[in-house]
Design a protein around this motif. Structure first.
Motif, PDB file in Angstrom:
ATOM      1  N   LEU A  11       0.848  -1.192   0.000  1.00 39.08           N
ATOM      2  CA  LEU A  11       0.000   0.000   0.000  1.00 39.08           C
ATOM      3  C   LEU A  11       0.880   1.237   0.000  1.00 39.08           C
ATOM      4  CD1 LEU A  11      -2.893   1.190   0.256  1.00 39.08           C
ATOM      5  CD2 LEU A  11      -2.559   1.103   2.748  1.00 39.08           C
ATOM      6  N   SER A  42      -2.505  -3.428 -14.569  1.00 41.35           N
ATOM      7  CA  SER A  42      -3.540  -2.759 -13.789  1.00 41.35           C
ATOM      8  C   SER A  42      -4.860  -3.482 -13.972  1.00 41.35           C
ATOM      9  CB  SER A  42      -3.682  -1.303 -14.235  1.00 41.35           C
ATOM     10  OG  SER A  42      -2.451  -0.630 -14.141  1.00 41.35           O
ATOM     11  N   PRO A  43      -5.783  -3.302 -13.032  1.00 41.82           N
ATOM     12  CA  PRO A  43      -7.077  -3.960 -13.150  1.00 41.82           C
ATOM     13  C   PRO A  43      -7.748  -3.635 -14.471  1.00 41.82           C
ATOM     14  CG  PRO A  43      -6.832  -2.978 -10.982  1.00 41.82           C
ATOM     15  CD  PRO A  43      -5.654  -2.524 -11.791  1.00 41.82           C
ATOM     16  N   PRO A  89      -3.784   6.736  -7.831  1.00 35.95           N
ATOM     17  CA  PRO A  89      -4.527   5.466  -7.841  1.00 35.95           C
ATOM     18  C   PRO A  89      -4.423   4.720  -9.175  1.00 35.95           C
ATOM     19  CG  PRO A  89      -5.789   7.125  -6.679  1.00 35.95           C
ATOM     20  CD  PRO A  89      -4.590   7.829  -7.240  1.00 35.95           C
ATOM     21  N   THR A  92      -2.115   1.730  -9.318  1.00 32.02           N
ATOM     22  CA  THR A  92      -2.477   0.470  -8.675  1.00 32.02           C
ATOM     23  C   THR A  92      -2.382  -0.654  -9.688  1.00 32.02           C
ATOM     24  OG1 THR A  92      -3.923   1.519  -7.056  1.00 32.02           O
ATOM     25  CG2 THR A  92      -4.357  -0.799  -7.573  1.00 32.02           C
ATOM     26  N   GLN A 118       1.288  -7.174  -5.580  1.00 32.52           N
ATOM     27  CA  GLN A 118       0.191  -6.221  -5.692  1.00 32.52           C
ATOM     28  C   GLN A 118       0.565  -4.930  -4.978  1.00 32.52           C
ATOM     29  OE1 GLN A 118      -3.092  -6.354  -7.130  1.00 32.52           O
ATOM     30  NE2 GLN A 118      -3.026  -4.167  -6.560  1.00 32.52           N
ATOM     31  N   THR A 120      -1.231  -1.230  -4.163  1.00 33.27           N
ATOM     32  CA  THR A 120      -2.434  -0.403  -4.183  1.00 33.27           C
ATOM     33  C   THR A 120      -2.070   1.010  -3.754  1.00 33.27           C
ATOM     34  OG1 THR A 120      -3.842  -2.303  -3.683  1.00 33.27           O
ATOM     35  CG2 THR A 120      -4.759  -0.109  -3.252  1.00 33.27           C
ATOM     36  N   SER A 122      -3.576   4.272  -2.420  1.00 29.88           N
ATOM     37  CA  SER A 122      -4.786   4.757  -1.774  1.00 29.88           C
ATOM     38  C   SER A 122      -4.420   5.515  -0.506  1.00 29.88           C
ATOM     39  CB  SER A 122      -5.707   3.583  -1.415  1.00 29.88           C
ATOM     40  OG  SER A 122      -6.837   4.033  -0.693  1.00 29.88           O
TER      41      SER A 122
END
Length: 123
Positions: A11, A42-43, A89, A92, A118, A120, A122
Motif C-alpha cells: 500500500l 492494472s485492473p 490510484p 495500482t 500487488q 495499491t 490509496s
C-alpha cells in the motif's frame, strides 16, 4: 534455474514514491545473456512495459513513465529495483520483474517471471 522474487509495500499513498525490489537467484544480474525487466498489470488493463536494466546497469524506460521511473541495481545483493514517484490510484497494479532475452522483447518471450506483487495506491 533462474528465479525472481518481487518485494515491497502493498500500500502506497498518493503522491508518494513506490519502491520495489526484485531478488534474482540462479544468475548474476551482470550477465550479458539477459535483460531485467519491470512490467505491471492494472485492473482491467493489459501488461504495461515499464523499463529494463541491462548487464552494464544501463536503464531504459517506457517514454510515458520516464519522468517518474527509476530502475537500478545492487550487484552485491543481486537485486534490481524499481522506483515510481508521484503515484496516483492509476498506478495500482500487480508489478512483475522478468528475465528477457533482449531489452525490448515481447512479454511472451520472457524466460522467467516473478510471482508479482500487488501494489495499491490509496490514502
Amino acid at each position: 534455474q533462474v528465479q525472481l522474487q518481487e518485494s515491497g509495500p502493498g500500500l502506497v499513498k498518493p503522491s508518494q514514491t513506490l519502491s520495489l525490489t526484485c531478488a534474482v537467484t540462479g544468475a548474476p544480474i551482470t550477465t550479458t545473456r539477459y535483460a531485467w525487466t519491470w512490467i505491471r498489470q492494472s485492473p482491467g488493463k493489459g501488461l504495461e512495459w515499464m523499463g529494463v536494466i541491462l548487464y552494464d546497469g544501463s536503464p531504459y524506460y517506457n517514454p510515458s513513465l520516464r519522468s517518474r521511473t527509476s530502475i537500478s541495481r545492487d550487484t552485491s545483493k543481486n537485486h534490481i529495483s524499481l522506483q515510481l514517484s508521484s503515484v496516483t490510484p492509476e498506478d495500482t497494479a500487480v508489478y512483475f520483474c522478468a528475465l528477457s532475452p533482449a531489452p525490448y522483447s515481447r512479454p511472451e518471450e520472457y524466460r522467467v517471471w516473478g510471482q508479482g506483487t500487488q501494489v495499491t495506491v490509496s490514502s
